[in-house]
Design a protein around this motif. Structure first.
Motif, PDB file in Angstrom:
ATOM      1  N   ASP A 193       1.442 -29.264  16.625  1.00  0.00           N
ATOM      2  CA  ASP A 193       0.967 -29.863  15.382  1.00  0.00           C
ATOM      3  C   ASP A 193       2.105 -30.415  14.548  1.00  0.00           C
ATOM      4  OD1 ASP A 193      -1.688 -29.288  15.920  1.00  0.00           O
ATOM      5  OD2 ASP A 193      -1.590 -27.309  15.007  1.00  0.00           O
ATOM      6  N   LYS A 211      -4.975 -45.468   9.280  1.00  0.00           N
ATOM      7  CA  LYS A 211      -6.110 -44.831   9.951  1.00  0.00           C
ATOM      8  C   LYS A 211      -6.030 -45.025  11.462  1.00  0.00           C
ATOM      9  CE  LYS A 211      -9.471 -45.238   6.173  1.00  0.00           C
ATOM     10  NZ  LYS A 211     -10.778 -45.841   5.780  1.00  0.00           N
ATOM     11  N   ALA A 215      -5.495 -42.121  14.338  1.00  0.00           N
ATOM     12  CA  ALA A 215      -6.467 -41.965  15.424  1.00  0.00           C
ATOM     13  C   ALA A 215      -5.817 -42.149  16.787  1.00  0.00           C
ATOM     14  CB  ALA A 215      -7.605 -42.965  15.239  1.00  0.00           C
ATOM     15  N   ASN A 218      -3.716 -39.000  17.588  1.00  0.00           N
ATOM     16  CA  ASN A 218      -4.445 -37.724  17.563  1.00  0.00           C
ATOM     17  C   ASN A 218      -3.772 -36.723  16.620  1.00  0.00           C
ATOM     18  OD1 ASN A 218      -6.409 -38.567  19.457  1.00  0.00           O
ATOM     19  ND2 ASN A 218      -5.015 -38.084  21.135  1.00  0.00           N
ATOM     20  N   TRP A 219      -3.537 -37.175  15.396  1.00  0.00           N
ATOM     21  CA  TRP A 219      -2.846 -36.352  14.410  1.00  0.00           C
ATOM     22  C   TRP A 219      -3.774 -35.426  13.649  1.00  0.00           C
ATOM     23  CZ3 TRP A 219       1.391 -39.955  11.892  1.00  0.00           C
ATOM     24  CH2 TRP A 219       2.437 -40.090  12.811  1.00  0.00           C
ATOM     25  N   GLY A 220      -5.048 -35.436  13.950  1.00  0.00           N
ATOM     26  CA  GLY A 220      -5.939 -34.468  13.319  1.00  0.00           C
ATOM     27  C   GLY A 220      -6.569 -34.990  12.045  1.00  0.00           C
ATOM     28  N   PRO A 221      -7.484 -34.219  11.469  1.00  0.00           N
ATOM     29  CA  PRO A 221      -8.231 -34.681  10.293  1.00  0.00           C
ATOM     30  C   PRO A 221      -7.415 -34.747   9.010  1.00  0.00           C
ATOM     31  CG  PRO A 221      -8.834 -32.442  10.840  1.00  0.00           C
ATOM     32  CD  PRO A 221      -7.942 -32.907  11.944  1.00  0.00           C
ATOM     33  N   SER A 222      -6.297 -34.021   8.904  1.00  0.00           N
ATOM     34  CA  SER A 222      -5.469 -34.064   7.698  1.00  0.00           C
ATOM     35  C   SER A 222      -4.002 -34.076   8.104  1.00  0.00           C
ATOM     36  CB  SER A 222      -5.757 -32.874   6.783  1.00  0.00           C
ATOM     37  OG  SER A 222      -5.538 -31.660   7.467  1.00  0.00           O
ATOM     38  N   TYR A 245      -6.980 -37.406   2.770  1.00  0.00           N
ATOM     39  CA  TYR A 245      -6.543 -36.448   3.781  1.00  0.00           C
ATOM     40  C   TYR A 245      -5.132 -36.726   4.288  1.00  0.00           C
ATOM     41  CZ  TYR A 245      -8.204 -40.304   6.730  1.00  0.00           C
ATOM     42  OH  TYR A 245      -8.416 -41.540   7.291  1.00  0.00           O
ATOM     43  N   HIS A 262      -2.767 -28.569   5.894  1.00  0.00           N
ATOM     44  CA  HIS A 262      -2.911 -29.775   6.698  1.00  0.00           C
ATOM     45  C   HIS A 262      -2.830 -29.415   8.177  1.00  0.00           C
ATOM     46  CE1 HIS A 262      -1.539 -31.165   2.739  1.00  0.00           C
ATOM     47  NE2 HIS A 262      -2.168 -32.298   3.006  1.00  0.00           N
ATOM     48  N   ASP A 263      -3.627 -30.114   8.971  1.00  0.00           N
ATOM     49  CA  ASP A 263      -3.638 -29.829  10.410  1.00  0.00           C
ATOM     50  C   ASP A 263      -2.366 -30.316  11.093  1.00  0.00           C
ATOM     51  OD1 ASP A 263      -6.619 -28.908  11.246  1.00  0.00           O
ATOM     52  OD2 ASP A 263      -6.698 -30.280   9.560  1.00  0.00           O
ATOM     53  N   THR A 264      -1.835 -31.453  10.670  1.00  0.00           N
ATOM     54  CA  THR A 264      -0.689 -32.062  11.334  1.00  0.00           C
ATOM     55  C   THR A 264       0.446 -32.215  10.340  1.00  0.00           C
ATOM     56  OG1 THR A 264      -2.162 -33.275  12.805  1.00  0.00           O
ATOM     57  CG2 THR A 264       0.116 -34.017  12.689  1.00  0.00           C
TER      58      THR A 264
END
Length: 300
Positions: A193, A211, A215, A218-222, A245, A262-264
């Motif tokens: 991550d 965006k 995408a 693949n960096w995640g939703p946040s 996000y 944050h996910d990433t």
């Protein structure tokens, strides 16, 4: 003789691309194409990835070199992913033993030090009414009272109730804060991550570009983007204004709560070097014993 051996051990050997060709005339063509170990490495070009090794002569030597970590450096000038280099990460910062208990203490500390309770109750001096004595002191056979707003009466004041504003601030020990950062960075890297980019310069300020880049990678939703400087370029600042996000943060403000929220985590090369420099200094400072005392407001 010993001086020459030490000088050779300090040299950094860069990987050299080896090519093998088959020829019917010479069966040793493959052997001739392999350069010897004494040949100098070719200069870095656009086709050759940039390699950023750790210089332990000027940096702090790691506790265990067997836990070395490396990460790819990605581009930000286009949506398509391209590896522009390879960076060697210091194992004391990015390969530390993940202390989940210390991470949890850091999160709890950050959630509480900014929380202020506004619960408030009135004492007997603040409630309305009760200015006179309800009945005479003697002669009526009733208990002695001086006001109907005492805590014994309905509608009276409250004893030992909450008084606003009440802060829940407390200071976590110094090295628990430092180990919380190293543990979280190590967990982010181990879980894939954590991504490293060459810079935060993007070609356009359109949010759609960011965006598509998120995408594609693949960096995640946040996403949390961290750079060394607190002044970010205009394009990425404009692109993230409408994206709730995606957040920007300077490296000196990086904290455990934001990394886990944050996910990433996306770090620039300059941010990685700055974090390593600051965290390694704190882990190896000479006055570490003085940091274990009680926290003071004038402590830096």
């Amino acid at each position: 003789m010993l001086k020459n051996i030490l000088n050779k051990s300090r040299q950094v050997l860069y990987p050299v691309a080896r090519t093998f060709t088959r020829s019917s005339n010479n069966h040793n063509a493959a052997t001739e194409a392999v350069p010897s170990a004494t040949e100098a490495a070719p200069p870095a070009t656009k086709s050759t990835p940039l390699i950023l090794p750790q210089d332990y002569a000027v940096n702090y030597s790691p506790v265990s070199r067997s836990t070395a970590r490396q990460a790819w450096i990605e581009n930000t000038d286009a949506v398509a992913e391209r590896k522009v280099g390879l960076i060697e990460l210091h194992p004391d910062v990015f390969a530390a033993q993940p202390r989940v208990d210390i991470i949890q203490e850091n999160v709890e500390w950050q959630r509480k030090y900014r929380y202020v309770s506004m619960a408030h109750t009135k004492t007997r001096a603040e409630v309305r009414g009760g200015g006179r004595k309800p009945w005479p002191q003697k002669g009526m056979g009733r208990a002695r009272h001086g006001s109907i707003r005492t805590p014994l009466f309905k509608g009276g004041g409250v004893v030992h109730g909450p008084r606003s504003p009440t802060t829940h601030f407390y200071m976590l020990p110094f090295y628990k804060r430092v180990l919380g950062l190293t543990s979280t960075l190590s967990v982010k890297l181990a879980q894939d991550d954590l991504h490293i980019v060459e810079g935060v310069d993007i070609p356009t300020g359109d949010a759609q570009f960011l965006k598509d880049l998120i995408a594609e990678r693949n960096w995640g939703p946040s996403v949390l983007i961290v750079d060394e400087d607190h002044m970010f370029p205009a394009n990425i600042s404009q692109a993230t204004d409408s994206l709730g996000y995606v957040n920007l943060m300077p490296s000196f403000g990086l904290n455990v709560y934001s990394m886990l929220k944050h996910d990433t985590l996306v770090l620039t090369v300059a941010a990685v070097k700055h974090l390593e420099q600051r965290l390694l200094y704190q882990l190896h400072r000479n006055d570490a014993a003085s940091k274990g005392g009680k926290f003071k407001l004038d402590q830096v």
